[in-house]
Motif scaffolding. Structure first.
Motif, PDB file in Angstrom:
ATOM      1  N   ASN A   8      29.657  36.658  57.814  1.00  0.00           N
ATOM      2  CA  ASN A   8      28.547  36.452  56.886  1.00  0.00           C
ATOM      3  C   ASN A   8      28.804  37.050  55.499  1.00  0.00           C
ATOM      4  O   ASN A   8      27.977  36.894  54.598  1.00  0.00           O
ATOM      5  N   GLY A   9      29.920  37.753  55.355  1.00  0.00           N
ATOM      6  CA  GLY A   9      30.234  38.344  54.056  1.00  0.00           C
ATOM      7  C   GLY A   9      29.379  39.534  53.694  1.00  0.00           C
ATOM      8  O   GLY A   9      29.183  39.821  52.516  1.00  0.00           O
ATOM      9  N   GLN A  10      28.877  40.250  54.683  1.00  0.00           N
ATOM     10  CA  GLN A  10      28.019  41.399  54.424  1.00  0.00           C
ATOM     11  C   GLN A  10      28.741  42.698  54.756  1.00  0.00           C
ATOM     12  O   GLN A  10      29.641  42.729  55.605  1.00  0.00           O
ATOM     13  N   VAL A  11      28.334  43.765  54.095  1.00  0.00           N
ATOM     14  CA  VAL A  11      28.878  45.088  54.395  1.00  0.00           C
ATOM     15  C   VAL A  11      28.380  45.513  55.768  1.00  0.00           C
ATOM     16  O   VAL A  11      27.166  45.504  56.013  1.00  0.00           O
ATOM     17  N   PRO A  12      29.256  45.895  56.692  1.00  0.00           N
ATOM     18  CA  PRO A  12      28.829  46.227  58.055  1.00  0.00           C
ATOM     19  C   PRO A  12      27.885  47.427  58.099  1.00  0.00           C
ATOM     20  O   PRO A  12      28.091  48.427  57.400  1.00  0.00           O
ATOM     21  N   PHE A  13      26.827  47.293  58.898  1.00  0.00           N
ATOM     22  CA  PHE A  13      25.911  48.386  59.264  1.00  0.00           C
ATOM     23  C   PHE A  13      25.044  48.901  58.103  1.00  0.00           C
ATOM     24  O   PHE A  13      24.267  49.830  58.295  1.00  0.00           O
ATOM     25  N   VAL A  14      25.158  48.338  56.926  1.00  0.00           N
ATOM     26  CA  VAL A  14      24.403  48.831  55.770  1.00  0.00           C
ATOM     27  C   VAL A  14      23.280  47.849  55.458  1.00  0.00           C
ATOM     28  O   VAL A  14      23.524  46.730  55.018  1.00  0.00           O
ATOM     29  N   ARG A  15      22.051  48.301  55.698  1.00  0.00           N
ATOM     30  CA  ARG A  15      20.897  47.464  55.374  1.00  0.00           C
ATOM     31  C   ARG A  15      20.504  47.693  53.926  1.00  0.00           C
ATOM     32  O   ARG A  15      20.355  48.825  53.477  1.00  0.00           O
ATOM     33  N   ASN A  16      20.352  46.622  53.181  1.00  0.00           N
ATOM     34  CA  ASN A  16      20.054  46.721  51.755  1.00  0.00           C
ATOM     35  C   ASN A  16      18.665  47.324  51.544  1.00  0.00           C
ATOM     36  O   ASN A  16      17.663  46.816  52.040  1.00  0.00           O
ATOM     37  N   ALA A  17      18.615  48.405  50.767  1.00  0.00           N
ATOM     38  CA  ALA A  17      17.346  49.092  50.521  1.00  0.00           C
ATOM     39  C   ALA A  17      16.389  48.239  49.693  1.00  0.00           C
ATOM     40  O   ALA A  17      15.160  48.408  49.786  1.00  0.00           O
ATOM     41  N   PHE A  18      16.906  47.316  48.903  1.00  0.00           N
ATOM     42  CA  PHE A  18      16.041  46.456  48.098  1.00  0.00           C
ATOM     43  C   PHE A  18      15.206  45.519  48.964  1.00  0.00           C
ATOM     44  O   PHE A  18      14.185  45.002  48.509  1.00  0.00           O
ATOM     45  N   TYR A  19      15.636  45.288  50.199  1.00  0.00           N
ATOM     46  CA  TYR A  19      14.883  44.392  51.081  1.00  0.00           C
ATOM     47  C   TYR A  19      13.512  44.967  51.430  1.00  0.00           C
ATOM     48  O   TYR A  19      12.620  44.231  51.862  1.00  0.00           O
ATOM     49  N   ASP A  20      13.346  46.280  51.254  1.00  0.00           N
ATOM     50  CA  ASP A  20      12.063  46.915  51.575  1.00  0.00           C
ATOM     51  C   ASP A  20      11.024  46.716  50.472  1.00  0.00           C
ATOM     52  O   ASP A  20       9.864  47.098  50.647  1.00  0.00           O
ATOM     53  N   LEU A  21      11.421  46.132  49.354  1.00  0.00           N
ATOM     54  CA  LEU A  21      10.479  45.944  48.252  1.00  0.00           C
ATOM     55  C   LEU A  21       9.572  44.744  48.451  1.00  0.00           C
ATOM     56  O   LEU A  21       8.658  44.522  47.656  1.00  0.00           O
ATOM     57  N   GLY A  22       9.849  43.963  49.464  1.00  0.00           N
ATOM     58  CA  GLY A  22       8.975  42.843  49.760  1.00  0.00           C
ATOM     59  C   GLY A  22       9.363  41.571  49.029  1.00  0.00           C
ATOM     60  O   GLY A  22      10.392  41.501  48.350  1.00  0.00           O
ATOM     61  N   PRO A  23       8.519  40.552  49.143  1.00  0.00           N
ATOM     62  CA  PRO A  23       8.864  39.226  48.592  1.00  0.00           C
ATOM     63  C   PRO A  23       8.843  39.149  47.064  1.00  0.00           C
ATOM     64  O   PRO A  23       9.315  38.168  46.502  1.00  0.00           O
ATOM     65  N   ARG A  24       8.310  40.155  46.402  1.00  0.00           N
ATOM     66  CA  ARG A  24       8.237  40.089  44.937  1.00  0.00           C
ATOM     67  C   ARG A  24       9.596  40.306  44.284  1.00  0.00           C
ATOM     68  O   ARG A  24       9.791  39.963  43.120  1.00  0.00           O
ATOM     69  N   PHE A  25      10.512  40.905  45.002  1.00  0.00           N
ATOM     70  CA  PHE A  25      11.816  41.202  44.412  1.00  0.00           C
ATOM     71  C   PHE A  25      12.922  40.773  45.361  1.00  0.00           C
ATOM     72  O   PHE A  25      12.882  41.049  46.561  1.00  0.00           O
ATOM     73  N   CYS A  26      13.918  40.090  44.815  1.00  0.00           N
ATOM     74  CA  CYS A  26      15.101  39.694  45.582  1.00  0.00           C
ATOM     75  C   CYS A  26      16.331  40.060  44.761  1.00  0.00           C
ATOM     76  O   CYS A  26      16.543  39.519  43.676  1.00  0.00           O
ATOM     77  N   ILE A  27      17.117  40.976  45.266  1.00  0.00           N
ATOM     78  CA  ILE A  27      18.292  41.438  44.531  1.00  0.00           C
ATOM     79  C   ILE A  27      19.281  40.301  44.304  1.00  0.00           C
ATOM     80  O   ILE A  27      19.982  40.256  43.285  1.00  0.00           O
ATOM     81  N   HIS A  28      19.311  39.343  45.210  1.00  0.00           N
ATOM     82  CA  HIS A  28      20.281  38.245  45.089  1.00  0.00           C
ATOM     83  C   HIS A  28      19.919  37.290  43.950  1.00  0.00           C
ATOM     84  O   HIS A  28      20.801  36.750  43.285  1.00  0.00           O
ATOM     85  N   SER A  29      18.641  37.076  43.726  1.00  0.00           N
ATOM     86  CA  SER A  29      18.231  36.217  42.619  1.00  0.00           C
ATOM     87  C   SER A  29      18.141  36.990  41.303  1.00  0.00           C
ATOM     88  O   SER A  29      18.118  36.392  40.228  1.00  0.00           O
ATOM     89  N   ALA A  30      18.082  38.328  41.388  1.00  0.00           N
ATOM     90  CA  ALA A  30      18.010  39.143  40.168  1.00  0.00           C
ATOM     91  C   ALA A  30      19.369  39.308  39.506  1.00  0.00           C
ATOM     92  O   ALA A  30      19.453  39.675  38.340  1.00  0.00           O
ATOM     93  N   VAL A  31      20.442  39.038  40.256  1.00  0.00           N
ATOM     94  CA  VAL A  31      21.785  39.159  39.703  1.00  0.00           C
ATOM     95  C   VAL A  31      22.053  37.985  38.768  1.00  0.00           C
ATOM     96  O   VAL A  31      22.006  36.826  39.180  1.00  0.00           O
ATOM     97  N   THR A  32      22.310  38.276  37.519  1.00  0.00           N
ATOM     98  CA  THR A  32      22.583  37.228  36.531  1.00  0.00           C
ATOM     99  C   THR A  32      23.788  37.616  35.686  1.00  0.00           C
ATOM    100  O   THR A  32      24.043  38.808  35.469  1.00  0.00           O
ATOM    101  N   PRO A  33      24.546  36.633  35.195  1.00  0.00           N
ATOM    102  CA  PRO A  33      25.662  36.951  34.294  1.00  0.00           C
ATOM    103  C   PRO A  33      25.152  37.302  32.913  1.00  0.00           C
ATOM    104  O   PRO A  33      24.130  36.783  32.465  1.00  0.00           O
ATOM    105  N   ASP A  34      25.839  38.195  32.253  1.00  0.00           N
ATOM    106  CA  ASP A  34      25.485  38.527  30.883  1.00  0.00           C
ATOM    107  C   ASP A  34      26.762  38.563  30.054  1.00  0.00           C
ATOM    108  O   ASP A  34      27.850  38.781  30.591  1.00  0.00           O
ATOM    109  N   PRO A  35      26.659  38.326  28.745  1.00  0.00           N
ATOM    110  CA  PRO A  35      27.871  38.218  27.920  1.00  0.00           C
ATOM    111  C   PRO A  35      28.776  39.437  27.979  1.00  0.00           C
ATOM    112  O   PRO A  35      29.993  39.302  28.005  1.00  0.00           O
TER     113      PRO A  35
END
Length: 202
Positions: free
Chosen positions: A83-110
């Motif tokens: 799955n391409g995930q770091v083993p045994f490490v649960r992402n702490a951002f997942y506890d913020l609920g549906p208002r925030f998604c770290i995967h969609s917050a990642v954006t390229p910048d110049p």
């Protein structure tokens, strides 16, 4: 009524993005922090994200739970690798609920994608390689001598020993060098074209 929109954005280079999104950067499955593009299909990133699918808090949480439910240690590790995930490490951002998604917050910048990433670490090496291929070490020495001849000016770095020894360029160095002369106009045009091409892909 008062309305307060919550806008989240995470800027960083690729190692930082994979760290915060708990994505294994060396995996062969899905090394990107925001989408499900397989590693062997990264050259086809121009396709729509809907074609590959995107990572979300919900889907990656379910994936984490499925991996942890495996019976043996080796099965858990293998499942995370698939799955391409770091083993045994649960992402702490997942506890913020549906208002925030770290995967969609990642954006390229110049700064990270162009100035430091594409040019600073990649195209600078390509540029030196082109100069050496066309004119050998003498061409690189010519570039260094031209930079060394540029007079001092307030606010600009002076490269008295040239620039070929620089392994990578940071934003301030890149801005300074872009205002100076790079060897030939054709080489400068090539570099700018490559930067524009990579910027469009990003």
């Amino acid at each position: 009524r008062k309305f307060f929109p919550c806008l989240f954005n995470f800027n960083g280079d690729y190692p930082e993005q994979t760290l915060f999104s708990t994505v294994s950067p060396l995996c062969k499955s899905f090394p990107m922090p925001c989408c499900l593009v397989p590693a062997d299909c990264l050259s086809e990133c121009g396709k729509s994200c809907l074609f590959w699918g995107v990572k979300t808090t919900e889907t990656m949480t379910r994936s984490f739970q499925r991996c942890m439910a495996k019976r043996s240690f080796s099965e858990v590790v293998q499942s995370f690798a698939v799955n391409g995930q770091v083993p045994f490490v649960r992402n702490a951002f997942y506890d913020l609920g549906p208002r925030f998604c770290i995967h969609s917050a990642v954006t390229p910048d110049p700064m990270h994608a162009i100035y430091i990433g594409i040019f600073g670490y990649h195209l600078w090496g390509v540029t030196k390689g082109i100069i050496r291929e066309v004119n050998g070490d003498a061409g690189v020495d010519t570039v260094d001598s031209r930079f060394a001849l540029v007079p001092n000016y307030p606010g600009f770095n002076h490269y008295s020993k040239g620039v070929s020894s620089l392994q990578c360029w940071f934003p301030i160095l890149l801005i300074h060098v872009h205002h100076l002369i790079l060897w030939r106009e054709s080489l400068l045009n090539l570099t700018v074209s490559l930067m524009y091409f990579e910027g469009r892909r990003t």
